[in-house]
Design a protein around this motif. Structure first.
Motif, mmCIF file in Angstrom:
data_model
loop_
_atom_site.group_PDB
_atom_site.id
_atom_site.type_symbol
_atom_site.label_atom_id
_atom_site.label_comp_id
_atom_site.label_asym_id
_atom_site.label_seq_id
_atom_site.Cartn_x
_atom_site.Cartn_y
_atom_site.Cartn_z
ATOM 1 N N GLY A 94 45.456 119.743 42.464
ATOM 2 C CA GLY A 94 46.102 119.188 41.626
ATOM 3 C C GLY A 94 47.370 118.014 40.987
ATOM 4 N N TYR A 98 46.809 113.723 40.589
ATOM 5 C CA TYR A 98 47.502 113.327 39.071
ATOM 6 C C TYR A 98 48.843 112.326 39.983
ATOM 7 C CZ TYR A 98 51.251 112.414 36.180
ATOM 8 O OH TYR A 98 51.588 112.174 34.914
ATOM 9 N N SER A 148 42.507 115.256 37.224
ATOM 10 C CA SER A 148 43.302 115.221 37.565
ATOM 11 C C SER A 148 43.867 113.946 38.137
ATOM 12 C CB SER A 148 43.789 116.298 38.778
ATOM 13 O OG SER A 148 43.338 117.394 38.566
ATOM 14 N N TYR A 165 46.655 122.246 33.512
ATOM 15 C CA TYR A 165 46.223 122.496 34.383
ATOM 16 C C TYR A 165 46.058 123.941 34.424
ATOM 17 C CZ TYR A 165 44.370 121.626 39.026
ATOM 18 O OH TYR A 165 43.646 121.530 40.184
#
Length: 221
Positions: A94, A98, A148, A165
């Motif tokens: 994730g 990001y 993400s 998250y």
């Protein structure tokens, strides 16, 4: 709202494309993963762990059956190590989405919309509803990757992103790994019920969220 919808559709189309391609080619099936984990277990549990982490991390680019893999992590490594290695793969995966989106997402944003007002509206919407989306990102395949990337492109602070998250990911890992640890070839029922329970339960929460926020969402043009 239009920019957000276009952005989600584009990301969803990309991840769906990879999913369809690998489904059609038969590459990286659950049976393949089982064989790899069985072979890894003949060497060491940490080899199995590294396989799990590696597969979880490439899920950002290649469609990996994440829930099945997490359940298998519990089956092969028991619950504690299953949770550790599956989380150690999903959280960095994730984070990669990001980071890439935070530093390269402007190009995609410009492709989606050249209207600065629409872009700002997209950021405002995600700031308002993003934390909830991240906590429920495990409700459907590809949703963790999409949320993400949205967090990165809207420049949500990383600490805030990883907090929500993780809230959505770690309990998911615990439940799935535990179901795998108490399942067997002869008794796969806990794993099957986990499949149904996780997706069904999270989908119901999403439906409730949309129902109770429908008036707020209607105001967003």
């Amino acid at each position: 709202m239009k920019a957000l919808v276009r952005f989600v559709v584009l990301l969803g189309a990309f991840f769906t494309f990879t999913l369809v391609v690998f489904k059609l080619t038969g590459f990286l099936t659950v049976d393949d993963i089982k064989v790899w984990l069985e072979q890894g277990l003949t060497l060491s549990t940490w080899i199995v762990g590294l396989i799990i982490v590696g597969l979880m991390m490439i899920d950002l680019f290649i469609a990996v059956p994440t829930l099945s893999l997490t359940i298998l992590s519990g089956f092969f490594l028991r619950v504690e190590l299953g949770v550790f290695y599956s989380s150690a793969g999903m959280l960095p995966a994730g984070t990669m989405g990001y980071v890439i989106s935070r530093f390269q997402g402007d190009k995609l944003l410009r492709f989606v919309s050249k209207d600065d007002a629409q872009t700002k509206e997209m950021v405002d919407i995600f700031n308002r509803f993003g934390p909830f989306s991240l906590m429920l990102c495990r409700a459907a395949p590809m949703l963790p990757e999409v949320t993400s990337c949205l967090a990165g492109v809207t420049r949500m602070p990383y600490w805030k992103y990883i907090l929500f998250y993780a809230i959505g990911t770690i309990p998911y890992s615990i439940i799935a790994a535990y179901s795998g640890s108490v399942s067997s070839i002869e008794n796969p029922q806990p794993a099957i019920l986990t499949f149904i329970g996780i997706f069904g339960g999270l989908s119901l929460i999403w439906a409730g969220f949309l129902f109770f926020n429908k008036h707020k969402l209607k105001k967003i043009k």
